[in-house]
Write a protein that holds these residues in place. Structure first.
Motif, PDB file in Angstrom:
ATOM      1  N   LEU A 488       0.851  -1.205   0.000  1.00  0.00           N
ATOM      2  CA  LEU A 488       0.000   0.000   0.000  1.00  0.00           C
ATOM      3  C   LEU A 488       0.881   1.249   0.000  1.00  0.00           C
ATOM      4  N   ARG A 489       1.925   1.218   0.824  1.00  0.00           N
ATOM      5  CA  ARG A 489       2.833   2.375   0.885  1.00  0.00           C
ATOM      6  C   ARG A 489       3.549   2.565  -0.446  1.00  0.00           C
ATOM      7  N   ALA A 490       3.923   1.447  -1.061  1.00  0.00           N
ATOM      8  CA  ALA A 490       4.618   1.548  -2.357  1.00  0.00           C
ATOM      9  C   ALA A 490       3.705   2.203  -3.391  1.00  0.00           C
ATOM     10  N   GLU A 491       2.410   1.839  -3.400  1.00  0.00           N
ATOM     11  CA  GLU A 491       1.500   2.464  -4.367  1.00  0.00           C
ATOM     12  C   GLU A 491       1.334   3.955  -4.079  1.00  0.00           C
ATOM     13  N   LEU A 492       1.169   4.283  -2.794  1.00  0.00           N
ATOM     14  CA  LEU A 492       0.976   5.706  -2.464  1.00  0.00           C
ATOM     15  C   LEU A 492       2.246   6.510  -2.716  1.00  0.00           C
ATOM     16  N   ASP A 493       3.399   5.862  -2.604  1.00  0.00           N
ATOM     17  CA  ASP A 493       4.647   6.565  -2.950  1.00  0.00           C
ATOM     18  C   ASP A 493       4.648   6.931  -4.438  1.00  0.00           C
ATOM     19  N   GLU A 494       4.076   6.019  -5.269  1.00  0.00           N
ATOM     20  CA  GLU A 494       3.993   6.329  -6.709  1.00  0.00           C
ATOM     21  C   GLU A 494       3.098   7.540  -6.941  1.00  0.00           C
ATOM     22  N   TRP A 495       1.954   7.550  -6.228  1.00  0.00           N
ATOM     23  CA  TRP A 495       1.066   8.728  -6.364  1.00  0.00           C
ATOM     24  C   TRP A 495       1.833   9.970  -5.904  1.00  0.00           C
TER      25      TRP A 495
END
Ligand SMILES: CCCN1C[C@@H](O)[C@H](O)[C@@H](C(=O)O)C1
Length: 599
Positions: A488-495
């Motif tokens: 989840l953190r990895a996806e939000l880091d992309e955002w």
């Protein structure tokens, strides 16, 4: 598209009589109702409550699961004093489609089980006598209809609903039926937009009437004092030192329109409105120019006995639960709710993301429920589906546009946007819907976990993002939840590292939880695990300033199709289906009541 969807009122020019109560009901599996003359009533009826879904009243599975044609009928009296008026029947929701007959005369049909429609019966009724209304209804699911699904025919010849969505296909006259008498020349719509500051508010209004006549407008405060007046079918009402409608601190004014013809009033319509503005600015959601952090839920209109029917008692309890827990918002997942819900939210100061029943437009959801193995938008049903989709978007916005509680429009729930074929569909949808809301409130749709920042082809459309994410439940579950958090953190880091600067609201996350199941250390389905999952998501939300809302799934347990992944329905509720708290309710209350509004 309906011409007008104003909520029924009684005043010196109009009359609204509810026809709720016991109606005659009959299944029509042979589809011979018309041939048998059921348009003027039928023998051996079942006495069926309205509003209600028919399903859960029955004790046999064939009746509960019935899919196909079915009929309702009711005798009603039309008093002679209605002579000279437009006489109408207004159905709050007939799920999923209906054809209306009065005294055997076919009046009209309607498609879409979650929005109202009006049948003008002036030429079919007998004044001063008893009349009969009959509806032929159908609750089959199709890929080119909303909500999407299939209808299977079993080897025994019986039909079966195959939803591409995770809520029970409750069917029937789920909302009230009104007998209306309105002036033949009448007001059939109005809209308002706002400009607000601390010392002044301006209401820009416009009125739609059947005749090009004069219009007088007044605005009164909660004490009945007229604070502004205007004339004309459009104009401005300027309020000095207004009391603005605020989140969780609502204030409602009454706007009154009078249609003046030949120097005298011929019609009148009043409604409660809230002076407030809605904006998206960067990654902030603003109400009256102040940032708001959404905390609340995905919901369902769902309760024991009456299924999907609107129940004022359940709504009162749900509003009290949301007040108790510190919620300030909810999404009308996955369909527009009864109009009385929005009136409740207007008074409670709650923000609603209003969602059209465009649900199941995804292969994953279908395969989850046993369906498609292709991209949904490659299907040959898309053109017919789109006509119904945009029609229901138009009616949802027409019906709900004047509620201060409506924050945004969700035009779809979890469509399959990871393929190029979704792009032309969403391009058209966002083009065709951009001018429907006079207030231009934000439009969005929920993104499923397959529709990530890197995979979705449709991130250019939403004004803000609604993310449905299930690490900890549908993947990386149990002891693996730490990997779920990392993902989840990895996806939000992309955002975060992207050039997108729009708010993200988590519109779904959660764990099925059996109330009373406790385990130390936790195990999935235990109340302890539900809290662990929520706590993980909260840690993540608190790490990203562009996360501007948290709406766990779901406010309460709700009914779904039976299956090996459902224990008598979906148990992700923070409250049980009979609206009692699981341990997670106290966990969320502690967090939400400690957060400032603009957290
Ligand atoms: C995975 C699909 C997203 N979401 C849709 C909602 O309707 C379902 O109830 C929920 C769930 O499976 O609990 C999942």
């Amino acid at each position: 598209m309906e011409k007008g969807l104003l909520y029924p009122v009684t005043n010196k020019f109009r009359e609204d009589q509810k026809l709720d109560g016991l109606w005659d009901f009959k299944f029509d599996p042979a589809e011979q109702g018309e041939a048998k003359g059921w348009t003027t009533g039928f023998d051996d009826p079942i006495k069926m409550p309205v509003p209600a879904s028919f399903n859960d009243f029955f004790t046999d599975k064939d009746s509960r699961e019935y899919t196909g044609d079915f009929w309702y009928a009711k005798k009603f009296f039309v008093p002679t004093y209605m002579d000279g008026k437009a006489i109408q029947l207004r159905f709050g929701a007939a799920t999923h489609r209906a054809t209306v007959y009065v005294n055997g005369k076919e009046i009209r049909s309607h498609e879409g089980g979650f929005l109202p429609f009006t049948a003008d019966i002036s030429d079919a009724v007998k004044l001063g006598k008893e009349n009969i209304v009959a509806l032929k209804m159908n609750n089959e699911l199709h890929r080119d209809a909303l909500p999407a699904g299939d209808t299977a025919t079993l080897k025994n010849g019986k039909k079966m609903a195959k939803p591409f969505f995770d809520f029970y296909n409750y069917s029937g006259l789920n909302r009230s039926v009104h007998l209306l008498a309105v002036p033949k020349e009448n007001i059939y719509d109005y809209s308002t937009t706002y400009e607000v500051s601390d010392d002044q508010a301006t209401v820009h209004y416009s009125v739609e009437a059947t005749k090009d006549a004069d219009v007088k407008v007044s605005l009164a405060d909660e004490d009945g004092n007229v604070v502004a007046t205007s004339e004309g079918k459009s104009g401005d009402l300027v309020v000095k030192n207004p009391t603005l409608w605020q989140v969780r601190d609502a204030y409602l004014y009454t706007i009154k329109f009078e249609l003046i013809d030949g120097g005298k009033a011929v019609d009148e319509y009043s409604d409660e409105i809230g002076l407030r503005t809605i904006e998206i600015k960067g990654h902030e959601i603003l109400v009256n120019h102040k940032s708001v952090y959404l905390r609340g839920f995905g919901r369902h209109e769902d309760s024991i006995y009456a299924g999907r029917a609107f129940d004022l008692n359940v709504e009162r309890r749900d509003m009290n639960l949301m007040d108790w827990i510190g919620a300030n918002s909810f999404r009308s997942s996955h369909y527009p709710y009864d109009e009385q819900v929005y009136k409740f939210a207007d008074r409670e100061g709650i923000l609603i993301t209003d969602e059209v029943p465009a649900v199941g437009f995804k292969m994953a959801a279908a395969s989850f429920l046993g369906g498609l193995d292709q991209s949904f938008f490659d299907g040959d049903w898309i053109d017919e589906l789109y006509k119904k989709h945009i029609d229901q978007v138009r009616d949802m916005i027409k019906r709900d546009k004047n509620h201060p509680s409506v924050l945004a429009w969700s035009l779809c729930n979890e469509p399959d946007t990871s393929t190029d074929s979704a792009v032309p569909y969403f391009t058209k949808l966002f083009n065709d819907s951009k001018d429907l809301d006079p207030e231009k409130r934000p439009r969005t749709f929920t993104l499923n976990e397959d529709d990530t920042f890197e995979k979705s082809k449709c991130l250019q459309f939403p004004d803000f993002y609604l993310l449905n994410r299930y690490p900890g439940w549908y993947h990386k579950w149990g002891y693996e939840i730490s990997d779920g958090e990392a993902g989840l953190r990895a996806e939000l880091d992309e955002w975060k590292n992207s050039d997108i600067d729009k708010p993200i609201v988590f519109s779904e996350y959660g764990a099925d939880t059996e109330p009373g199941l406790h385990k130390l250390p936790s195990i999935m389905w235990s109340e302890e695990y539900q809290i662990e999952l929520l706590d993980m998501f909260d840690r993540v939300f608190d790490s990203y300033d562009f996360v501007r809302g948290e709406q766990p799934w779901n406010l309460a347990d709700f009914q779904t199709v039976e299956g090996n992944m459902r224990v008598n329905g979906n148990k992700k509720g923070i409250f049980t289906r009979d609206r009692q708290p699981k341990a997670a309710a106290f966990f969320l209350k502690k967090r939400w009541t400690s957060l400032p509004l603009d957290y």
